[in-house]
Scaffold this active site. Structure first.
Site, short mmCIF file in Angstrom:
data_model
loop_
_atom_site.label_atom_id
_atom_site.label_comp_id
_atom_site.label_asym_id
_atom_site.label_seq_id
_atom_site.Cartn_x
_atom_site.Cartn_y
_atom_site.Cartn_z
N ARG A 15 49.82 -63.63 63.50
CA ARG A 15 49.09 -63.04 62.54
C ARG A 15 49.54 -63.50 61.28
NH1 ARG A 15 49.79 -60.49 57.67
NH2 ARG A 15 51.47 -59.33 58.82
N ASP A 16 50.80 -63.16 60.77
CA ASP A 16 51.40 -63.55 59.60
C ASP A 16 51.50 -65.04 59.19
OD1 ASP A 16 52.30 -62.81 56.93
OD2 ASP A 16 54.04 -61.98 57.57
N HIS A 206 61.22 -57.22 57.08
CA HIS A 206 59.90 -58.22 57.01
C HIS A 206 60.10 -59.21 55.84
CE1 HIS A 206 55.80 -59.34 57.84
NE2 HIS A 206 55.80 -59.78 56.59
N HIS A 208 60.14 -62.95 53.81
CA HIS A 208 59.51 -64.22 53.85
C HIS A 208 60.56 -65.29 53.07
CE1 HIS A 208 55.09 -63.78 54.68
NE2 HIS A 208 55.55 -62.23 54.55
N CYS A 239 51.31 -65.32 52.79
CA CYS A 239 50.18 -64.25 52.35
C CYS A 239 49.27 -65.03 51.38
CB CYS A 239 50.75 -63.11 51.83
SG CYS A 239 49.30 -61.98 51.48
N ASN A 248 57.33 -66.50 57.03
CA ASN A 248 58.32 -65.50 57.28
C ASN A 248 59.74 -66.24 57.67
OD1 ASN A 248 55.72 -63.90 58.49
ND2 ASN A 248 57.19 -62.49 57.92
P1 HMG Z 1 36.21 -54.34 50.68
O1 HMG Z 1 35.06 -55.76 50.42
O2 HMG Z 1 36.79 -53.68 49.43
O3 HMG Z 1 35.40 -53.47 51.67
O4 HMG Z 1 37.24 -55.16 51.58
P2 HMG Z 1 34.29 -52.29 51.35
O5 HMG Z 1 34.79 -51.14 52.19
O6 HMG Z 1 34.02 -52.35 50.05
O7 HMG Z 1 33.11 -52.91 52.13
C1 HMG Z 1 32.35 -54.13 51.74
C2 HMG Z 1 31.73 -54.77 53.01
O8 HMG Z 1 32.84 -55.05 54.16
C3 HMG Z 1 30.90 -53.61 53.93
O9 HMG Z 1 29.94 -54.41 54.60
C4 HMG Z 1 31.81 -53.34 55.03
O10 HMG Z 1 31.38 -52.83 56.17
C5 HMG Z 1 32.71 -54.72 55.04
P3 HMG Z 1 28.40 -54.29 54.04
O11 HMG Z 1 28.06 -52.69 54.06
O12 HMG Z 1 28.40 -54.70 52.72
O13 HMG Z 1 27.70 -55.18 55.11
N1 HMG Z 1 33.99 -54.46 55.69
C6 HMG Z 1 34.47 -55.02 56.85
N2 HMG Z 1 34.13 -55.68 57.69
C7 HMG Z 1 35.05 -56.22 58.64
N3 HMG Z 1 36.16 -55.87 58.63
C8 HMG Z 1 36.61 -54.88 57.97
C9 HMG Z 1 35.93 -54.32 56.85
N4 HMG Z 1 36.22 -53.67 55.90
C10 HMG Z 1 35.00 -53.43 54.98
N5 HMG Z 1 37.93 -54.28 58.05
C11 HMG Z 1 39.15 -55.03 52.99
C12 HMG Z 1 38.42 -54.37 51.94
C13 HMG Z 1 40.70 -54.38 52.98
C14 HMG Z 1 38.43 -55.08 54.12
C15 HMG Z 1 39.36 -56.63 52.19
O14 HMG Z 1 39.67 -56.62 50.93
C16 HMG Z 1 40.23 -57.69 53.21
O15 HMG Z 1 39.83 -57.74 54.27
N6 HMG Z 1 41.53 -57.93 52.67
C17 HMG Z 1 42.23 -58.89 53.25
C18 HMG Z 1 43.64 -58.69 53.10
C19 HMG Z 1 44.56 -59.50 54.07
O16 HMG Z 1 44.33 -59.86 55.16
N7 HMG Z 1 45.80 -59.73 53.32
C20 HMG Z 1 46.85 -60.44 54.16
C21 HMG Z 1 47.22 -59.48 55.12
S1 HMG Z 1 48.62 -58.42 54.27
C22 HMG Z 1 50.01 -59.45 54.51
O17 HMG Z 1 50.19 -60.56 54.66
C23 HMG Z 1 51.51 -58.79 54.00
C24 HMG Z 1 52.25 -58.37 55.18
O18 HMG Z 1 52.68 -59.21 55.91
C25 HMG Z 1 53.40 -57.77 54.78
C26 HMG Z 1 54.28 -58.27 53.80
O19 HMG Z 1 54.90 -59.61 53.86
O20 HMG Z 1 54.51 -57.70 52.68
C27 HMG Z 1 51.49 -57.44 56.17
MG MG Z 2 54.24 -60.93 55.55
#
Ligand code: HMG
Ligand code: MG
Length: 283
Positions: A15-16, A206, A208, A239, A248
């Site tokens: 995933r990450d 966690h 990086h 990320c 990571n």
């Molecule tokens: P949004 O656009 O604000 O969502 O996205 P919304 O609630 O306003 O909805 C808009 C549309 O998106 C709607 O569809 C929803 O149904 C759809 P429409 O009615 O217009 O057809 N929708 C979705 N579809 C599929 N799956 C969903 C979903 N949610 C809404 N889950 C959202 C908000 C969070 C979904 C978006 O901003 C997003 O996907 N962001 C990606 C964030 C991400 O993946 N970041 C990387 C991972 S975090 C990380 O790496 C850090 C970590 O490793 C820890 C660390 O290192 O610190 C974990």
């Molecule tokens: Mg991470």
């Protein structure tokens, strides 16, 4: 020096790691990576992310990866930032979800398009429903030490999110150095403060490895009493919403470090090496 006899390494590479690859890694290759990692003996692997496929196209195959992980008999984690994600994860039979909120307001908005307050409110709903389905809940706090947009992050900013997660029944909390800028001193202080304030909670490190300090930071976390660590096979990843951040800390190095210190990880290093070679070919 006293060290624990055993630690848990949670593999987050599928995933990450793969979320940050430039090109989409074919699902069949992801499955082969997960299978090799499972054979190496990881107790838990993060294999999917139910985020919006347009935001992170590399994770668009989350349902298929979840079903495959279940078929393998794995205990696996999948990211579920909102209620829509949780619904998708429940349909795919995910046993452990991971919700993530940034300690930095700007990062949180760039990452999940919400203020921290709105994210916390949504988390409460996600936790409630996940509990009804007997799903294990991990809470990630991202940017726990510094942020590429806001600079220094204080302990109080991290504690605000941790307190909310704890109040709503989280099972473990992963503390992220998302941009890889922490150092061993701040890591030791922050984990010590967290375990003093939340003595019943399980914290995971966690890190990086942007500055090459991640191994030193692991050691500092270990000295602060942490026994669970996230890492990514071959150091894959980063990320997409944290500019400049690298992958990571590499799982194989962490396993070697603990093994040479006489700390049990339960990982077969020969099989892990095969997974590392395979992962490197995916880059
Ligand atoms: P949004 O656009 O604000 O969502 O996205 P919304 O609630 O306003 O909805 C808009 C549309 O998106 C709607 O569809 C929803 O149904 C759809 P429409 O009615 O217009 O057809 N929708 C979705 N579809 C599929 N799956 C969903 C979903 N949610 C809404 N889950 C959202 C908000 C969070 C979904 C978006 O901003 C997003 O996907 N962001 C990606 C964030 C991400 O993946 N970041 C990387 C991972 S975090 C990380 O790496 C850090 C970590 O490793 C820890 C660390 O290192 O610190 C974990
Ligand atoms: Mg991470």
């Amino acid at each position: 020096m006293q060290f624990p006899k055993q630690v848990e390494i949670i593999e987050v590479g599928p995933r990450d790691g793969l979320q940050n690859e430039k090109n989409f890694v074919p699902t069949e290759q992801k499955k082969q990576l997960v299978e090799r990692l499972a054979q190496a003996g990881f107790s838990r692997i993060e294999t999917a992310s139910f985020v919006h496929p347009k935001a992170v196209p590399q994770m668009k195959d989350a349902p298929e990866m979840a079903v495959y992980s279940r078929e393998l008999g794995l205990t696996f984690l999948a990211l579920t930032p909102n209620q829509k994600a949780l619904t998708r994860a429940i349909e795919a039979g995910v046993p452990q979800i991971a919700v993530f909120v940034g300690a930095s307001e700007t990062f949180n908005e760039k990452n999940i398009n919400r203020s921290i307050a709105d994210s916390l409110a949504e988390c409460a709903e996600v936790f409630k429903k996940a509990k009804q389905h007997h799903i294990f809940i991990r809470g990630y706090v991202s940017m726990c030490f510094s942020c590429p947009y806001e600079g220094v992050i204080t302990y109080e900013q991290v504690k605000r999110i941790v307190s909310h997660f704890v109040a709503h029944g989280v099972d473990e909390i992963s503390i992220g150095d998302t941009n890889g800028q922490a150092n061993p001193k701040i890591v030791h202080e922050r984990f010590s403060q967290l375990s003093a304030d939340f003595p019943e909670m399980t914290f995971v490190a966690h890190f990086h490895d942007t500055n090459g300090f991640a191994y030193a930071n692991f050691f500092a976390a270990l000295r602060a009493g942490v026994t669970k660590f996230d890492s990514s096979v071959a150091g894959l990843g980063g990320c997409p919403f944290s500019p400049g951040a690298t992958g990571n800390v590499a799982t194989e190095k962490v396993v070697q470090l603990f093994s040479e210190m006489g700390i049990e990880t339960g990982i077969d290093e020969v099989k892990l090496k095969e997974a590392v070679l395979f992962a490197k070919r995916l880059k």
